[in-house]
Design a protein around this motif. Structure first.
Motif, short mmCIF file in Angstrom:
data_model
loop_
_atom_site.label_atom_id
_atom_site.label_comp_id
_atom_site.label_asym_id
_atom_site.label_seq_id
_atom_site.Cartn_x
_atom_site.Cartn_y
_atom_site.Cartn_z
N SER A 161 63.30 22.04 -46.49
CA SER A 161 64.76 22.04 -46.49
C SER A 161 65.31 20.68 -46.10
O SER A 161 66.35 20.25 -46.61
CB SER A 161 65.30 23.13 -45.56
OG SER A 161 64.87 22.92 -44.22
N ALA A 162 64.60 19.96 -45.21
CA ALA A 162 65.04 18.61 -44.83
C ALA A 162 64.96 17.66 -46.01
O ALA A 162 65.87 16.83 -46.24
CB ALA A 162 64.19 18.09 -43.68
N LEU A 163 63.88 17.76 -46.80
CA LEU A 163 63.74 16.90 -47.97
C LEU A 163 64.84 17.20 -49.00
O LEU A 163 65.46 16.27 -49.55
CB LEU A 163 62.36 17.11 -48.59
CG LEU A 163 62.06 16.26 -49.84
CD1 LEU A 163 62.12 14.78 -49.51
CD2 LEU A 163 60.68 16.63 -50.40
N LEU A 164 65.09 18.47 -49.25
CA LEU A 164 66.15 18.83 -50.20
C LEU A 164 67.53 18.44 -49.66
O LEU A 164 68.43 18.09 -50.43
CB LEU A 164 66.10 20.33 -50.50
CG LEU A 164 64.87 20.78 -51.29
CD1 LEU A 164 64.86 22.31 -51.44
CD2 LEU A 164 64.84 20.13 -52.67
N PHE A 165 67.69 18.49 -48.35
CA PHE A 165 68.92 18.03 -47.71
C PHE A 165 69.15 16.55 -48.02
O PHE A 165 70.26 16.13 -48.35
CB PHE A 165 68.82 18.26 -46.21
CG PHE A 165 69.98 17.75 -45.40
CD1 PHE A 165 71.26 18.24 -45.63
CD2 PHE A 165 69.80 16.82 -44.40
CE1 PHE A 165 72.34 17.78 -44.87
CE2 PHE A 165 70.85 16.36 -43.64
CZ PHE A 165 72.13 16.85 -43.87
N GLY A 166 68.07 15.75 -47.93
CA GLY A 166 68.18 14.34 -48.26
C GLY A 166 68.50 14.11 -49.72
O GLY A 166 69.39 13.32 -50.07
N VAL A 167 67.80 14.81 -50.59
CA VAL A 167 68.03 14.68 -52.04
C VAL A 167 69.45 15.09 -52.40
O VAL A 167 70.08 14.49 -53.29
CB VAL A 167 67.00 15.52 -52.82
CG1 VAL A 167 67.34 15.57 -54.31
CG2 VAL A 167 65.60 14.96 -52.62
N GLY A 168 69.98 16.09 -51.71
CA GLY A 168 71.32 16.57 -52.01
C GLY A 168 72.41 15.55 -51.76
O GLY A 168 73.54 15.71 -52.26
N HIS A 169 72.12 14.50 -50.99
CA HIS A 169 73.11 13.46 -50.73
C HIS A 169 73.15 12.40 -51.83
O HIS A 169 74.04 11.54 -51.82
CB HIS A 169 72.82 12.78 -49.39
CG HIS A 169 73.22 13.60 -48.21
ND1 HIS A 169 72.45 14.65 -47.75
CD2 HIS A 169 74.28 13.53 -47.38
CE1 HIS A 169 73.03 15.19 -46.70
NE2 HIS A 169 74.16 14.54 -46.45
N LEU A 170 72.20 12.43 -52.76
CA LEU A 170 72.12 11.36 -53.75
C LEU A 170 73.31 11.30 -54.71
O LEU A 170 73.82 10.21 -54.99
CB LEU A 170 70.81 11.47 -54.54
CG LEU A 170 69.53 11.15 -53.75
CD1 LEU A 170 68.30 11.39 -54.62
CD2 LEU A 170 69.55 9.70 -53.26
N PRO A 171 73.77 12.44 -55.27
CA PRO A 171 74.89 12.32 -56.23
C PRO A 171 76.12 11.64 -55.65
O PRO A 171 76.72 10.77 -56.29
CB PRO A 171 75.16 13.78 -56.61
CG PRO A 171 73.86 14.48 -56.39
CD PRO A 171 73.26 13.81 -55.19
N ALA A 172 76.50 12.02 -54.43
CA ALA A 172 77.67 11.40 -53.82
C ALA A 172 77.41 9.93 -53.53
O ALA A 172 78.29 9.08 -53.71
CB ALA A 172 78.05 12.13 -52.54
N ALA A 173 76.20 9.61 -53.08
CA ALA A 173 75.87 8.21 -52.79
C ALA A 173 75.92 7.35 -54.04
O ALA A 173 76.42 6.22 -54.03
CB ALA A 173 74.48 8.12 -52.14
#
Length: 227
Positions: A161-173
Motif C-alpha cells: 500500500s505504501a508503494l501504491l501510495f507513492g505511485v498515486g502521487h505521480l499524475p498530480a506531480a
C-alpha cells in the motif's frame, strides 16, 4: 473531496488547455474521487475488523460511545510518527534536490494538504487499500488455523500500500511539474512510500487515527519548515 475539487484541481490544471470548462473538470474530478473514497470506506468497514485492523475512536463515535479515551491512546504514536515522517520527507527532498527542483515553487493550499492528505488519503490507502490487501493475503494463505493474520501479512500489506501510495502521487506531480524525468518519478514514489511505511505501521499497531494524526503533523511540520 470538495476542497480538492474547489482548490486543488484549478491549481494543478492552471494554464493547461482543457476540453471542458474548469468548473466541469473540477466537478467531474470531485465526483470520481468521492466514489473511490466511498468504496475505500466501505471496503475498510467490511474487511479491516476481520484482520484485526481498527479505527477505535471512529468506531466509538459510530457506536455512540465516548471516543476521547480511544483517541488519547493514539496521540503519542501519532506525534512520533508525524515527526519521523516529516524528517524522512525533508531528508529525502534534500538528498534528491535536483529531482525535487522540478516542483520548486509549486504549492497546494494548506487546507487541501491537511484535509485530503491527513484524512482522505488515510481512508483511501490505509483503511481501504491496506485492509483489503491484508484480507486478501490472509485468504490466499488459507489462514492456517490462526485467529489473526501473522505479522508478515501486515508487512506485505504495509509495503504494497505504501508503494501504491507513492505511485498515486505521480499524475498530480506530472501535471504540476510538466515533462517527467526518471529522477522525479523515483523521488515522488520513494518519498511518499517512505511515509506510507510509517503510516501503515501506525495503522496496524495503533489504529487509523494514529496514522491520520501523523499525516496531519507531517504536513504541518513541512509547511513550517518549508512554507
Amino acid at each position: 473531496m470538495i476542497a480538492v475539487a474547489w482548490l486543488a484541481v484549478p491549481e494543478i490544471l492552471a494554464g493547461k488547455v482543457l476540453p471542458l470548462p474548469m468548473w466541469v473538470v473540477s466537478v467531474a474530478s470531485g465526483m470520481q474521487s468521492a466514489m473511490l473514497l466511498a468504496l475505500a470506506a466501505y471496503a475498510g468497514a467490511r474487511l479491516a475488523p476481520g484482520v484485526g485492523l481498527q479505527a477505535p475512536a471512529l468506531a466509538a463515535l459510530a457506536g455512540s460511545r465516548p471516543a476521547w479515551s480511544m483517541l488519547r491512546a493514539q496521540w503519542l504514536p501519532g506525534i512520533v510518527g508525524g515527526l519521523l515522517g516529516a524528517a524522512l520527507l525533508w531528508s529525502i527532498t534534500r538528498l534528491a534536490a535536483d529531482a525535487a527542483g522540478a516542483l520548486q515553487g509549486v504549492t497546494l493550499p494548506p487546507v487541501v494538504r491537511f484535509l485530503y492528505g491527513g484524512i482522505t488519503e488515510e481512508v483511501l490507502v490505509r483503511w481501504g487499500l491496506m485492509s483489503a490487501m491484508a484480507w486478501a493475503l490472509w485468504r490466499a494463505a488459507a489462514r492456517q488455523g490462526r485467529a489473526t493474520p501473522p505479522a508478515w501479512i501486515f508487512w506485505v500489506a504495509i509495503a504494497g500500500s505504501a508503494l501504491l501510495f507513492g505511485v498515486g502521487h505521480l499524475p498530480a506531480a506530472f501535471a504540476l511539474a510538466g515533462a517527467p524525468s526518471a529522477g522525479l518519478v523515483a523521488y515522488i514514489v520513494g518519498a511518499n512510500a517512505a511515509f506510507g511505511l510509517v503510516a501503515g505501521y501506525l495503522f496496524w499497531r495503533h489504529g487509523l487515527e494514529a496514522a491520520m494524526i501523523a499525516h496531519l503533523l507531517t504536513h504541518a511540520v513541512l509547511l513550517a519548515v518549508q512554507p
